[in-house]
Design a protein around this motif. Structure first.
Motif, PDB file in Angstrom:
ATOM      1  N   SER A  34       0.899   7.628 -12.810  1.00  0.00           N
ATOM      2  CA  SER A  34       1.949   7.937 -13.790  1.00  0.00           C
ATOM      3  C   SER A  34       3.159   7.016 -13.672  1.00  0.00           C
ATOM      4  CB  SER A  34       2.401   9.401 -13.679  1.00  0.00           C
ATOM      5  OG  SER A  34       1.299  10.276 -13.888  1.00  0.00           O
ATOM      6  N   ALA A  35       3.019   5.871 -13.029  1.00  0.00           N
ATOM      7  CA  ALA A  35       4.123   4.914 -12.931  1.00  0.00           C
ATOM      8  C   ALA A  35       4.318   4.211 -14.270  1.00  0.00           C
ATOM      9  CB  ALA A  35       3.839   3.887 -11.837  1.00  0.00           C
ATOM     10  N   ASP A  36       5.551   3.802 -14.533  1.00  0.00           N
ATOM     11  CA  ASP A  36       5.895   3.124 -15.778  1.00  0.00           C
ATOM     12  C   ASP A  36       5.975   1.624 -15.521  1.00  0.00           C
ATOM     13  OD1 ASP A  36       6.864   2.242 -18.206  1.00  0.00           O
ATOM     14  OD2 ASP A  36       8.306   3.881 -18.418  1.00  0.00           O
ATOM     15  N   LEU A  37       4.939   0.904 -15.966  1.00  0.00           N
ATOM     16  CA  LEU A  37       4.838  -0.539 -15.763  1.00  0.00           C
ATOM     17  C   LEU A  37       4.900  -1.296 -17.084  1.00  0.00           C
ATOM     18  CD1 LEU A  37       2.074   0.037 -13.185  1.00  0.00           C
ATOM     19  CD2 LEU A  37       3.941  -1.513 -12.642  1.00  0.00           C
ATOM     20  N   ARG A  38       5.562  -0.720 -18.040  1.00  0.00           N
ATOM     21  CA  ARG A  38       5.668  -1.403 -19.327  1.00  0.00           C
ATOM     22  C   ARG A  38       6.387  -2.744 -19.159  1.00  0.00           C
ATOM     23  NH1 ARG A  38       8.655   2.956 -22.835  1.00  0.00           N
ATOM     24  NH2 ARG A  38       9.475   3.450 -20.751  1.00  0.00           N
ATOM     25  N   ASN A  39       5.812  -3.782 -19.784  1.00  0.00           N
ATOM     26  CA  ASN A  39       6.386  -5.141 -19.760  1.00  0.00           C
ATOM     27  C   ASN A  39       6.443  -5.744 -18.352  1.00  0.00           C
ATOM     28  OD1 ASN A  39       7.097  -5.192 -22.659  1.00  0.00           O
ATOM     29  ND2 ASN A  39       8.558  -3.612 -22.075  1.00  0.00           N
ATOM     30  N   ALA A  40       5.745  -5.145 -17.395  1.00  0.00           N
ATOM     31  CA  ALA A  40       5.741  -5.691 -16.031  1.00  0.00           C
ATOM     32  C   ALA A  40       4.817  -6.907 -15.964  1.00  0.00           C
ATOM     33  CB  ALA A  40       5.287  -4.634 -15.043  1.00  0.00           C
ATOM     34  N   ASP A  41       5.115  -7.809 -15.039  1.00  0.00           N
ATOM     35  CA  ASP A  41       4.296  -8.995 -14.828  1.00  0.00           C
ATOM     36  C   ASP A  41       3.443  -8.789 -13.577  1.00  0.00           C
ATOM     37  OD1 ASP A  41       3.124 -11.447 -14.536  1.00  0.00           O
ATOM     38  OD2 ASP A  41       4.975 -12.566 -14.184  1.00  0.00           O
ATOM     39  N   LEU A  42       2.147  -8.518 -13.787  1.00  0.00           N
ATOM     40  CA  LEU A  42       1.206  -8.349 -12.690  1.00  0.00           C
ATOM     41  C   LEU A  42       0.192  -9.492 -12.664  1.00  0.00           C
ATOM     42  CD1 LEU A  42       1.363  -4.947 -13.937  1.00  0.00           C
ATOM     43  CD2 LEU A  42       0.898  -4.906 -11.497  1.00  0.00           C
ATOM     44  N   SER A  43       0.558 -10.614 -13.214  1.00  0.00           N
ATOM     45  CA  SER A  43      -0.386 -11.737 -13.297  1.00  0.00           C
ATOM     46  C   SER A  43      -0.827 -12.160 -11.903  1.00  0.00           C
ATOM     47  CB  SER A  43       0.263 -12.916 -14.024  1.00  0.00           C
ATOM     48  OG  SER A  43       1.472 -13.311 -13.402  1.00  0.00           O
ATOM     49  N   THR A  99       0.876  -1.178   0.000  1.00  0.00           N
ATOM     50  CA  THR A  99       0.000   0.000   0.000  1.00  0.00           C
ATOM     51  C   THR A  99       0.910   1.224   0.000  1.00  0.00           C
ATOM     52  OG1 THR A  99      -0.190   0.058   2.427  1.00  0.00           O
ATOM     53  CG2 THR A  99      -1.865  -1.193   1.216  1.00  0.00           C
ATOM     54  N   ALA A 100       1.854   1.198  -0.906  1.00  0.00           N
ATOM     55  CA  ALA A 100       2.872   2.244  -1.002  1.00  0.00           C
ATOM     56  C   ALA A 100       2.487   3.282  -2.046  1.00  0.00           C
ATOM     57  CB  ALA A 100       4.218   1.615  -1.368  1.00  0.00           C
ATOM     58  N   ASP A 101       3.100   4.449  -1.938  1.00  0.00           N
ATOM     59  CA  ASP A 101       2.936   5.489  -2.949  1.00  0.00           C
ATOM     60  C   ASP A 101       4.105   5.385  -3.919  1.00  0.00           C
ATOM     61  OD1 ASP A 101       2.609   7.709  -4.531  1.00  0.00           O
ATOM     62  OD2 ASP A 101       2.080   9.046  -2.872  1.00  0.00           O
ATOM     63  N   LEU A 102       3.821   4.846  -5.099  1.00  0.00           N
ATOM     64  CA  LEU A 102       4.814   4.651  -6.146  1.00  0.00           C
ATOM     65  C   LEU A 102       4.561   5.599  -7.311  1.00  0.00           C
ATOM     66  CD1 LEU A 102       4.726   0.823  -5.763  1.00  0.00           C
ATOM     67  CD2 LEU A 102       6.901   2.032  -5.909  1.00  0.00           C
ATOM     68  N   SER A 103       4.017   6.756  -7.027  1.00  0.00           N
ATOM     69  CA  SER A 103       3.730   7.726  -8.076  1.00  0.00           C
ATOM     70  C   SER A 103       5.003   8.068  -8.847  1.00  0.00           C
ATOM     71  CB  SER A 103       3.148   9.008  -7.473  1.00  0.00           C
ATOM     72  OG  SER A 103       1.927   8.750  -6.823  1.00  0.00           O
ATOM     73  N   GLY A 104       4.918   7.996 -10.162  1.00  0.00           N
ATOM     74  CA  GLY A 104       6.061   8.353 -10.997  1.00  0.00           C
ATOM     75  C   GLY A 104       7.198   7.356 -10.956  1.00  0.00           C
ATOM     76  N   ALA A 105       7.015   6.213 -10.313  1.00  0.00           N
ATOM     77  CA  ALA A 105       8.083   5.218 -10.216  1.00  0.00           C
ATOM     78  C   ALA A 105       8.256   4.471 -11.529  1.00  0.00           C
ATOM     79  CB  ALA A 105       7.781   4.223  -9.093  1.00  0.00           C
ATOM     80  N   SER A 106       9.457   3.960 -11.746  1.00  0.00           N
ATOM     81  CA  SER A 106       9.742   3.151 -12.930  1.00  0.00           C
ATOM     82  C   SER A 106       9.794   1.684 -12.524  1.00  0.00           C
ATOM     83  CB  SER A 106      11.076   3.569 -13.557  1.00  0.00           C
ATOM     84  OG  SER A 106      11.403   2.700 -14.636  1.00  0.00           O
ATOM     85  N   LEU A 107       8.871   0.891 -13.071  1.00  0.00           N
ATOM     86  CA  LEU A 107       8.817  -0.543 -12.795  1.00  0.00           C
ATOM     87  C   LEU A 107       8.844  -1.327 -14.103  1.00  0.00           C
ATOM     88  CD1 LEU A 107       6.453   0.797 -10.509  1.00  0.00           C
ATOM     89  CD2 LEU A 107       7.150  -1.385  -9.554  1.00  0.00           C
ATOM     90  N   ILE A 108       9.612  -0.854 -15.052  1.00  0.00           N
ATOM     91  CA  ILE A 108       9.690  -1.503 -16.354  1.00  0.00           C
ATOM     92  C   ILE A 108      10.217  -2.931 -16.184  1.00  0.00           C
ATOM     93  CG2 ILE A 108      10.741  -1.440 -18.646  1.00  0.00           C
ATOM     94  CD1 ILE A 108      10.965   1.603 -18.325  1.00  0.00           C
ATOM     95  N   GLY A 109       9.435  -3.892 -16.635  1.00  0.00           N
ATOM     96  CA  GLY A 109       9.850  -5.290 -16.544  1.00  0.00           C
ATOM     97  C   GLY A 109       9.869  -5.848 -15.136  1.00  0.00           C
ATOM     98  N   ALA A 110       9.282  -5.142 -14.190  1.00  0.00           N
ATOM     99  CA  ALA A 110       9.260  -5.631 -12.804  1.00  0.00           C
ATOM    100  C   ALA A 110       8.286  -6.796 -12.667  1.00  0.00           C
ATOM    101  CB  ALA A 110       8.870  -4.510 -11.855  1.00  0.00           C
ATOM    102  N   LYS A 111       8.510  -7.624 -11.646  1.00  0.00           N
ATOM    103  CA  LYS A 111       7.628  -8.755 -11.363  1.00  0.00           C
ATOM    104  C   LYS A 111       6.779  -8.429 -10.139  1.00  0.00           C
ATOM    105  CE  LYS A 111      11.051 -12.097 -13.063  1.00  0.00           C
ATOM    106  NZ  LYS A 111      11.925 -13.242 -12.671  1.00  0.00           N
ATOM    107  N   LEU A 112       5.467  -8.415 -10.344  1.00  0.00           N
ATOM    108  CA  LEU A 112       4.531  -8.211  -9.242  1.00  0.00           C
ATOM    109  C   LEU A 112       3.482  -9.318  -9.232  1.00  0.00           C
ATOM    110  CD1 LEU A 112       5.121  -4.994 -10.481  1.00  0.00           C
ATOM    111  CD2 LEU A 112       4.126  -4.596  -8.241  1.00  0.00           C
ATOM    112  N   ALA A 113       3.860 -10.482  -9.734  1.00  0.00           N
ATOM    113  CA  ALA A 113       2.926 -11.606  -9.801  1.00  0.00           C
ATOM    114  C   ALA A 113       2.431 -11.947  -8.402  1.00  0.00           C
ATOM    115  CB  ALA A 113       3.609 -12.810 -10.433  1.00  0.00           C
TER     116      ALA A 113
END
Length: 272
Positions: A184-193, A148-162
């Motif tokens: 406005s976070a960058d979650l391109r190619n991230a895994d949120l499955s 329950t964090a504030d990740l506004s504007g964070a970059s999570l490109i390719g991050a795993k959040l499965a």
């Protein structure tokens, strides 16, 4: 007298109907981010490494490193192993935690503004009320984490959040709605499955090519989010707000669930 009573009643009513998330997670209020408390460290990397090593030498039931409330901003802590550690309220603003291990670590109410966690492992970590604005988490692994964090504007490109849980904590509303905030976070190619994003705030988030398979997006704020080329197989859109969101192909949408129950679907943008 009657006028004053009427005014007081109206003011009280306005407070009662005000959105609870207007003050949610506002730990930045009245905080001077340029103060020494937020920008300096009371330890060196060697000090931290010594503490971690001492914890590792303890019996298994006492092996938790305790750094609660420490000031560690701007330190280079890349590659260190904080797994299972207590980092509650720690200040790590602009610190480097590249490739660090924080599996199972407690980072509740910690400060990691502008921190670099590229490639870090935070599997099943606890990030409750954590301030991570503009943090860099490219390729980081947050699988199964409670966030329950504030990740506004964070970059999570390719991050795993499965399997990560970024949903609102509906049991604890005293400080407003605590939920994952990814404005406005960058979650391109991230895994949120399989992630739980119920009521999460993803306004204007970049989700191109993200894997949202079987993701719970019920009541999520997806206003202006870019979902182009995202995998939505099994994703639940019940009451999600899609105003101005850029949607993927019709084929991808057909694999999602409850899209007809989303809010403002008529205001979403369709691919050309």
């Amino acid at each position: 007298m009657l006028f004053r009573l009427a005014f007081a009643f109206v003011a009280m009513a306005a407070l009662l109907v005000a959105p609870i998330d207007a003050v949610a997670q506002d730990m930045l209020r009245d905080v001077d981010l340029n103060s020494p408390d937020m920008t300096t460290s009371e330890m060196t990397r060697a000090d931290v490494d010594t503490l971690l090593e001492a914890a590792r030498q303890q019996p298994a039931n006492r092996r938790t490193a305790d750094l609660e409330g420490k000031r560690l901003s701007r330190l280079d802590l890349s590659g260190l192993d904080f797994s299972g550690g207590n980092l509650r309220l720690v200040k790590l603003n602009r610190a480097s935690l590249k490739d660090a291990r924080l599996d199972g670590a407690i980072l509740n109410q910690a400060w990691l503004i502008d921190a670099d966690l590229t490639g870090a492992s935070l599997v099943r970590a606890s990030l409750l009320g954590t301030q991570m604005q503009r943090a860099r988490l490219g390729g980081a692994d947050l699988s199964g984490a409670r966030i329950t964090a504030d990740l506004s504007g964070a970059s999570l490109i390719g991050a795993k959040l499965a399997g990560a849980d970024l949903s609102a904590d509906m049991r604890n509303q005293s400080m407003g709605m605590m939920r994952g905030v990814l404005n406005s976070a960058d979650l391109r190619n991230a895994d949120l499955s399989g992630a739980n994003l119920s009521r999460a705030d993803l306004e204007f988030a970049k989700l191109q090519n993200a894997n949202l398979a079987n993701c719970n997006l019920s009541r999520a704020n997806l206003v202006g989010a870019d979902l182009s080329d995202a995998n939505l197989a099994g994703a639940d859109f019940t009451e999600a707000d899609l105003a101005s969101a850029l949607l993927p192909s019709a084929a991808a949408l057909a694999e999602s669930r409850n899209l007809d129950k989303a809010r403002n679907l008529n205001l979403a943008r369709r691919p050309n």
